[in-house]
Design a protein around this motif. Structure first.
Motif, PDB file in Angstrom:
ATOM      1  N   UNK A  63      34.734  30.340  47.521  1.00 44.49           N
ATOM      2  CA  UNK A  63      35.172  31.373  48.716  1.00 44.49           C
ATOM      3  C   UNK A  63      35.395  32.644  48.373  1.00 44.49           C
ATOM      4  N   UNK A  64      34.631  33.725  49.217  1.00 41.06           N
ATOM      5  CA  UNK A  64      34.768  35.378  48.797  1.00 41.06           C
ATOM      6  C   UNK A  64      35.724  36.118  50.113  1.00 41.06           C
ATOM      7  N   UNK A  65      36.765  36.715  49.594  1.00 36.62           N
ATOM      8  CA  UNK A  65      38.000  37.450  50.596  1.00 36.62           C
ATOM      9  C   UNK A  65      37.181  38.404  50.167  1.00 36.62           C
ATOM     10  N   UNK A  66      37.136  40.117  51.146  1.00 39.57           N
ATOM     11  CA  UNK A  66      36.338  41.546  51.099  1.00 39.57           C
ATOM     12  C   UNK A  66      38.108  41.612  51.317  1.00 39.57           C
ATOM     13  N   UNK A  67      38.237  42.627  50.227  1.00 46.02           N
ATOM     14  CA  UNK A  67      39.033  42.938  50.229  1.00 46.02           C
ATOM     15  C   UNK A  67      39.278  45.010  50.325  1.00 46.02           C
ATOM     16  N   UNK A  68      40.306  45.715  51.179  1.00 46.04           N
ATOM     17  CA  UNK A  68      40.574  47.022  51.485  1.00 46.04           C
ATOM     18  C   UNK A  68      40.732  47.291  50.099  1.00 46.04           C
ATOM     19  N   UNK A  69      40.353  47.958  49.741  1.00 49.77           N
ATOM     20  CA  UNK A  69      40.733  48.797  47.523  1.00 49.77           C
ATOM     21  C   UNK A  69      40.748  51.003  47.882  1.00 49.77           C
ATOM     22  N   UNK A  70      41.520  50.813  47.529  1.00 53.74           N
ATOM     23  CA  UNK A  70      42.105  52.884  47.531  1.00 53.74           C
ATOM     24  C   UNK A  70      41.813  53.096  46.169  1.00 53.74           C
ATOM     25  N   UNK A  71      40.869  53.690  45.817  1.00 52.29           N
ATOM     26  CA  UNK A  71      41.191  54.613  44.471  1.00 52.29           C
ATOM     27  C   UNK A  71      42.264  55.332  43.995  1.00 52.29           C
ATOM     28  N   UNK A  72      43.161  54.703  42.922  1.00 53.84           N
ATOM     29  CA  UNK A  72      44.479  55.366  42.975  1.00 53.84           C
ATOM     30  C   UNK A  72      43.673  56.037  41.069  1.00 53.84           C
ATOM     31  N   UNK A  73      44.758  56.950  40.589  1.00 54.74           N
ATOM     32  CA  UNK A  73      45.348  57.495  39.596  1.00 54.74           C
ATOM     33  C   UNK A  73      46.382  57.650  38.534  1.00 54.74           C
ATOM     34  N   UNK A  74      45.848  57.505  37.400  1.00 52.19           N
ATOM     35  CA  UNK A  74      47.333  56.982  36.670  1.00 52.19           C
ATOM     36  C   UNK A  74      48.607  56.115  37.099  1.00 52.19           C
ATOM     37  N   UNK A  75      47.817  54.494  37.034  1.00 51.33           N
ATOM     38  CA  UNK A  75      47.922  53.789  37.504  1.00 51.33           C
ATOM     39  C   UNK A  75      48.376  52.267  37.104  1.00 51.33           C
ATOM     40  N   UNK A  76      49.209  51.690  36.938  1.00 50.57           N
ATOM     41  CA  UNK A  76      49.600  50.772  36.189  1.00 50.57           C
ATOM     42  C   UNK A  76      48.742  49.506  36.354  1.00 50.57           C
ATOM     43  N   UNK A  77      47.900  49.136  35.744  1.00 47.42           N
ATOM     44  CA  UNK A  77      47.320  47.422  35.383  1.00 47.42           C
ATOM     45  C   UNK A  77      47.703  46.712  35.658  1.00 47.42           C
ATOM     46  N   UNK A  78      47.298  45.942  36.323  1.00 49.13           N
ATOM     47  CA  UNK A  78      47.713  44.217  36.384  1.00 49.13           C
ATOM     48  C   UNK A  78      47.134  43.518  36.166  1.00 49.13           C
ATOM     49  N   UNK A  79      45.833  43.599  35.574  1.00 50.20           N
ATOM     50  CA  UNK A  79      45.110  41.917  35.714  1.00 50.20           C
ATOM     51  C   UNK A  79      43.710  43.282  34.105  1.00 50.20           C
ATOM     52  N   UNK A  80      43.999  41.496  33.520  1.00 50.54           N
ATOM     53  CA  UNK A  80      43.549  42.244  31.981  1.00 50.54           C
ATOM     54  C   UNK A  80      42.064  42.638  32.659  1.00 50.54           C
ATOM     55  N   UNK A  81      41.459  43.458  31.158  1.00 54.05           N
ATOM     56  CA  UNK A  81      40.198  44.291  31.332  1.00 54.05           C
ATOM     57  C   UNK A  81      39.449  44.451  29.897  1.00 54.05           C
ATOM     58  N   UNK A  82      37.647  44.414  30.243  1.00 56.51           N
ATOM     59  CA  UNK A  82      37.095  44.729  28.954  1.00 56.51           C
ATOM     60  C   UNK A  82      37.454  45.755  28.709  1.00 56.51           C
ATOM     61  N   UNK A  83      37.351  46.851  28.249  1.00 54.62           N
ATOM     62  CA  UNK A  83      38.384  48.071  26.803  1.00 54.62           C
ATOM     63  C   UNK A  83      36.620  48.668  27.408  1.00 54.62           C
ATOM     64  N   UNK A  84      35.350  48.699  26.871  1.00 52.86           N
ATOM     65  CA  UNK A  84      34.473  49.253  27.169  1.00 52.86           C
ATOM     66  C   UNK A  84      33.941  48.654  28.571  1.00 52.86           C
ATOM     67  N   UNK A  85      33.782  47.874  28.569  1.00 50.86           N
ATOM     68  CA  UNK A  85      33.389  48.288  30.505  1.00 50.86           C
ATOM     69  C   UNK A  85      34.556  48.796  31.908  1.00 50.86           C
ATOM     70  N   UNK A  86      35.327  49.712  30.913  1.00 51.57           N
ATOM     71  CA  UNK A  86      36.184  50.806  32.099  1.00 51.57           C
ATOM     72  C   UNK A  86      36.320  52.010  31.601  1.00 51.57           C
TER      73      UNK A  86
END
Length: 139
Positions: A63-86
């Protein structure tokens, strides 16, 4: 991907063909709830079914839920990520080193996607580093 209210079953193998004899299979049980972030350039269906697993494929109702996304700068990230993709993230911690790109956590993203979700009855802010898009200078 993270699991909430998950259940796992560990089953002892009954065959002597497996080595060592005490080999266990761990599975996600029906009723488990998994959550992940999907970023898409186009509209996705609200509900769909996907096959999971390689040998004994299972079915996962999504079940997908659409969310409103803001683009922010110098933000602490709270989820894991792949370094080469970001895009640029500083002061991150490598969680899983890998030749195709380390999986990292924490850090400060030069540019990130931020949105609000309900989790455990509370509203939480989620931040994820901005992705490198095809055609950009870096990737």
């Amino acid at each position: 991907m993270s699991a909430q209210n998950e259940g796992i079953a560990a089953m002892k193998s009954r065959t002597r063909l497996a080595y060592p004899f005490f080999t266990k299979n761990v599975m996600i049980m029906p009723g488990s709830e998994l959550s992940t972030l999907v970023i898409s350039e186009r509209e996705l269906p609200r509900k769909l079914v996907v096959n999971i697993g390689a040998k004994r494929a299972g079915v996962l109702r999504v079940k997908l839920t659409q969310v409103e996304v803001d683009v922010t700068e110098n933000q602490y990230v709270s989820r894991p990520f792949n370094v080469v993709d970001v895009e640029k993230v500083t002061n991150y911690t490598v969680l899983v080193p890998h030749e195709a790109g380390d999986i990292a956590v924490f850090g400060i993203a030069e540019r990130s996607y931020t949105y609000m979700i309900w989790e455990g009855g509370r509203k939480r802010k989620v931040s994820f580093p901005a992705l490198k898009w095809k055609g950009s200078e870096d990737g």
